[in-house]
Every structure is written in C-alpha cells, then in structure tokens.
Design a protein around this motif. Structure first.
Motif, mmCIF file in Angstrom:
data_model
loop_
_atom_site.group_PDB
_atom_site.id
_atom_site.type_symbol
_atom_site.label_atom_id
_atom_site.label_comp_id
_atom_site.label_asym_id
_atom_site.label_seq_id
_atom_site.Cartn_x
_atom_site.Cartn_y
_atom_site.Cartn_z
ATOM 1 N N PHE A 125 0.888 -1.097 0.106
ATOM 2 C CA PHE A 125 -0.028 -0.219 -0.116
ATOM 3 C C PHE A 125 0.838 1.225 0.115
ATOM 4 O O PHE A 125 2.067 1.266 0.137
ATOM 5 C CB PHE A 125 -0.834 -0.067 1.111
ATOM 6 C CG PHE A 125 -1.744 -1.400 1.064
ATOM 7 C CD1 PHE A 125 -2.061 -2.094 0.289
ATOM 8 C CD2 PHE A 125 -1.998 -1.811 2.563
ATOM 9 C CE1 PHE A 125 -2.961 -3.124 0.294
ATOM 10 C CE2 PHE A 125 -2.809 -2.951 2.607
ATOM 11 C CZ PHE A 125 -3.053 -3.582 1.373
ATOM 12 N N PRO A 126 0.329 2.397 -0.542
ATOM 13 C CA PRO A 126 1.272 3.764 -0.364
ATOM 14 C C PRO A 126 1.833 3.949 0.774
ATOM 15 O O PRO A 126 1.302 3.737 2.199
ATOM 16 C CB PRO A 126 0.179 4.769 -0.493
ATOM 17 C CG PRO A 126 -1.112 4.042 -1.464
ATOM 18 C CD PRO A 126 -1.092 2.645 -0.746
ATOM 19 N N VAL A 127 3.076 4.202 0.702
ATOM 20 C CA VAL A 127 4.000 4.521 1.941
ATOM 21 C C VAL A 127 3.712 5.891 2.553
ATOM 22 O O VAL A 127 3.816 6.961 1.921
ATOM 23 C CB VAL A 127 5.420 4.274 1.575
ATOM 24 C CG1 VAL A 127 6.512 4.791 2.552
ATOM 25 C CG2 VAL A 127 5.781 2.935 1.262
ATOM 26 N N VAL A 128 3.861 5.773 3.919
ATOM 27 C CA VAL A 128 3.869 7.024 4.815
ATOM 28 C C VAL A 128 5.103 7.322 5.167
ATOM 29 O O VAL A 128 5.829 6.407 5.552
ATOM 30 C CB VAL A 128 2.840 7.141 5.829
ATOM 31 C CG1 VAL A 128 2.947 8.258 6.869
ATOM 32 C CG2 VAL A 128 1.556 7.001 5.152
ATOM 33 N N ARG A 129 5.871 8.519 4.691
ATOM 34 C CA ARG A 129 7.149 8.843 5.277
ATOM 35 C C ARG A 129 7.186 10.258 5.186
ATOM 36 O O ARG A 129 7.439 11.049 4.427
ATOM 37 C CB ARG A 129 8.000 8.219 4.073
ATOM 38 C CG ARG A 129 9.712 8.309 4.602
ATOM 39 C CD ARG A 129 9.968 7.300 5.270
ATOM 40 N NE ARG A 129 11.422 7.132 5.463
ATOM 41 C CZ ARG A 129 11.820 6.362 6.588
ATOM 42 N NH1 ARG A 129 11.206 5.405 7.316
ATOM 43 N NH2 ARG A 129 13.171 6.461 6.887
ATOM 44 N N GLU A 130 7.195 10.898 6.600
ATOM 45 C CA GLU A 130 7.129 12.150 6.946
ATOM 46 C C GLU A 130 8.295 12.694 7.781
ATOM 47 O O GLU A 130 8.121 12.082 9.040
ATOM 48 C CB GLU A 130 5.629 12.664 7.319
ATOM 49 C CG GLU A 130 4.653 12.304 6.253
ATOM 50 C CD GLU A 130 4.577 13.196 5.073
ATOM 51 O OE1 GLU A 130 5.238 14.234 5.049
ATOM 52 O OE2 GLU A 130 4.152 12.706 4.041
ATOM 53 N N PRO A 131 8.615 13.984 7.649
ATOM 54 C CA PRO A 131 9.452 14.511 8.918
ATOM 55 C C PRO A 131 8.805 14.990 9.872
ATOM 56 O O PRO A 131 7.680 15.406 9.825
ATOM 57 C CB PRO A 131 10.230 15.784 8.100
ATOM 58 C CG PRO A 131 9.168 16.095 6.976
ATOM 59 C CD PRO A 131 8.540 14.897 6.615
ATOM 60 N N LEU A 132 9.518 15.060 11.009
ATOM 61 C CA LEU A 132 8.690 15.538 12.365
ATOM 62 C C LEU A 132 9.489 16.547 13.027
ATOM 63 O O LEU A 132 10.786 16.776 12.797
ATOM 64 C CB LEU A 132 8.905 14.356 13.310
ATOM 65 C CG LEU A 132 8.240 13.017 12.921
ATOM 66 C CD1 LEU A 132 8.454 11.803 14.096
ATOM 67 C CD2 LEU A 132 6.862 13.004 12.609
ATOM 68 N N ARG A 133 8.836 17.670 13.706
ATOM 69 C CA ARG A 133 9.345 18.481 14.310
ATOM 70 C C ARG A 133 10.713 18.200 15.320
ATOM 71 O O ARG A 133 11.547 18.959 15.608
ATOM 72 C CB ARG A 133 8.456 19.438 15.021
ATOM 73 C CG ARG A 133 7.384 20.255 13.892
ATOM 74 C CD ARG A 133 6.542 21.101 14.943
ATOM 75 N NE ARG A 133 5.661 21.860 13.979
ATOM 76 C CZ ARG A 133 4.616 22.739 14.539
ATOM 77 N NH1 ARG A 133 4.667 22.868 16.116
ATOM 78 N NH2 ARG A 133 4.000 23.363 13.751
ATOM 79 N N THR A 134 10.542 16.969 15.869
ATOM 80 C CA THR A 134 11.591 16.581 16.805
ATOM 81 C C THR A 134 12.735 16.153 16.105
ATOM 82 O O THR A 134 13.931 16.120 16.699
ATOM 83 C CB THR A 134 11.117 15.203 17.257
ATOM 84 O OG1 THR A 134 11.000 14.234 16.283
ATOM 85 C CG2 THR A 134 10.049 15.540 18.158
ATOM 86 N N GLY A 135 12.923 16.439 14.746
ATOM 87 C CA GLY A 135 14.104 16.221 13.732
ATOM 88 C C GLY A 135 14.099 14.701 13.306
ATOM 89 O O GLY A 135 15.075 14.348 12.511
#
Length: 337
Positions: A57-67
């Motif tokens: 299924f489509p991948v979720v890959r996201e940056p976070l404010r924590t770095g």
C-alpha cells in the motif's frame, strides 16, 4: 434459497472474550530469527510482489518537528491471510540517549476481523530483512567473479549488508570501507575478522574505482563519490535513500546504468530513482521469479535501488509469529473484544 446478510452474520462465531495479543520484544525476536530463514522469507516477498499476490500500500514517510522521520509501510497477501504494517522511522537524537536511531514496530492483523494478532519489535526485523534483500540483489546482479567491495558506512545496516554480501558471494575477499568520520573502526573490522581482508579506504573515489561492488548504507545526506569514479562492470547496492530528499549517488549516474528496484513506484518517490524518475527500471522480484530474463554484459554498471517492501516485513513477521506459537515464546496479554 440465498441467506440474507443478517442470517449469514448470525452464523459467525461469537467474538471471544478471552482473546490474547502476543508481544515479541527485541530479545525474543533475536532468539527466533535465523539468517537462512529470513533469506527465504524475503525471497518469497519479492516473488509475491512480482506475482501481484502480495500487495504493498502507499508508503507514509514524513519529517517530524523533533528532527525524526516517521513512516508506515503496509500490505497484505490475501491468499495467505496475511495483513499488517510496520511503523518505523529515524530519530537521530537517539544516539545521544545511547539508543539506536532507527526504530520500528510491526503489527500483524487478522484480516477477517481486524483484530491485532502480534506486536513485534521491528528493529532486528528491519535490519536483517534489508540485509537479506541486499544479498539477493548482489547475487542476482553483481558479476559472479567480484572480489573487492567498497562499503560506505559502518553502522548497523552497513554491518548486516556486508554480512549477507560475504555470505552469498564467497568470491568477495577484500573490503574497503568509508566511515562517517573517515577513521579506522577497529570494532567493525573485528566483526569480520577471518571472513575477508578489511580496512579503511584512504580515498573514497579510488576505492570505488578499484571495486567490483559498491554498497552505500548511510543516512543519505548527499552524493558519496564522484560520477567518474564508477567503472564499467561495477554493481551498486543503494540502501540509504528511503525518504524524499535523500541521496547517496552522484548526479548523472542513473542515466548510465541498468537500474533494478524493489518497487518501481516507491523507488521513484523515496529512493535514488526520485532524482531520475524517468529512468527505465526492472523490479528484482521479476528477475527472481523468472518473469524477466537478465544477463549482465561484462561492462554493464548495475544499480539495485532498495527502498524496502512492506511484504518483506510481513513475511518475516509471519515466520516469527508462527515460531513463537510453536515454542511458547513471547508475552501474551489479555486483549478482549
């Protein structure tokens, strides 16, 4: 007479009040995993993907404010009743805490009910299945007479990539490595003592030019060597580009190579292929299943762009789940409906 939906529902078994959830922690996973079994599971994942029996299924890959970076990879194999996901990512500040920056958790789900079956510490799963995928790529794509390997990285993933490379390509006898600080890593060398001649590269471009195989296993912060360093006949396994904006290869290289990926869409979105998305590519599963013939000419430069398939995590997790049920390993907690 066709039963009504309500009458069909009434024949289903009652949800059990004594349902349990199985938990497998790091130590239990380490005890249950074996490299040969993981190789078999990962190869099956590639073939399932090729046959379209397994879905990603489509991948979720996201940056976070924590770095950090947070991702979800999910999929299923409907014919096998296999469904689940891995929540994983990279938290660089963990190094200052004395912990591993890569973190992952795998959840297996009953596709008939949506109830969770097993929660698995996914760090070792991710590490070993990625090493196995790299080994399969090398065995399929690198010249069988390859003797020298250049490795970028000395971390957990670099170590497992080299471990599987030496396991699956016994012709490899010499390893040059490039560490993050450019220094000798005695502990890293000691891990491979007796398996190969290993030492630090004094010049990264020269090491690439002199090597038959190049493996890049870094955080993907930028090109690791110059374009002209890559010689005809070289094979490259690229591990570090797994998020938008990451790269390890120099500009212009993909236009010169025969490109193989684990999943074409993923590679174009988050792998090295994001930098040249129109590059023609083959999927490794099609080569392993025999759907697509592949013969390398002596002067071919080949690249395996590895972004990691959810199916790899799921086939290994299924293996762990089954073994835990057989042996009684793990912790069972009440998880009533």
């Amino acid at each position: 007479m066709t039963p009504s939906p309500l009458s069909t529902l009434s024949t289903l078994p009652t949800a059990p009040a004594d349902a349990q959830l199985l938990l497998l922690d790091k130590h239990q996973v380490d005890a249950l995993l074996s490299p040969d079994d993981v190789l078999q599971a990962v190869r099956e994942a590639f073939v399932l993907h090729s046959d379209r029996e397994g879905r990603v299924f489509p991948v979720v890959r996201e940056p976070l404010r924590t770095g950090g970076v947070f991702g979800i990879k999910s999929g299923d194999v409907q014919a096998q009743g296999l469904l689940g996901f891995k929540a994983a990512g990279f938290w660089p500040a963990n190094r200052q805490r004395g912990g591993e920056p890569h973190q992952a958790t795998v959840l297996l789900i009953d596709p008939a009910t949506g109830r969770p079956l097993c929660v698995i510490d996914g760090n070792t799963v991710t590490t070993v299945r990625t090493g196995a995928a790299g080994g399969l790529g090398l065995r399929q794509l690198a010249r069988p007479d390859s003797t020298r390997l250049c490795l970028f990285g000395t971390g957990v993933q670099a170590r497992i990539q080299l471990d599987f490379a030496l396991r699956l390509m016994p012709s490899l006898r010499e390893v040059l490595y490039v560490s993050a600080d450019g220094r000798r890593n005695a502990a890293f060398e000691a891990h491979f003592a007796g398996r190969c001649a290993i030492g630090p590269a004094s010049d990264r471009n020269a090491a690439v030019a002199q090597s038959d195989v190049v493996v890049t296993a870094t955080p993907g912060g930028g090109a690791l060597f110059d374009l002209d360093a890559v010689q005809p006949g070289t094979h490259l396994n690229c591990v570090g580009a797994d998020t938008r904006g990451k790269r390890e290869l120099p500009e212009g290289l993909l236009q010169r190579v025969r490109l193989v990926v684990d999943d074409r869409t993923q590679a174009q979105q988050i792998g090295e292929t994001q930098w040249a998305p129109d590059t023609q590519s083959l999927e490794l599963g099609d080569l392993l299943s025999g759907k697509v013939p592949f013969e390398r000419a002596p002067g071919d430069i080949t690249v395996f762009d590895m972004t990691g398939l959810a199916l790899q995590d799921l086939t290994v997790a299924r293996q762990l789940h089954a073994r835990a049920l057989e042996t009684g390993a793990g912790t069972r907690i009440a998880w009533p409906w």
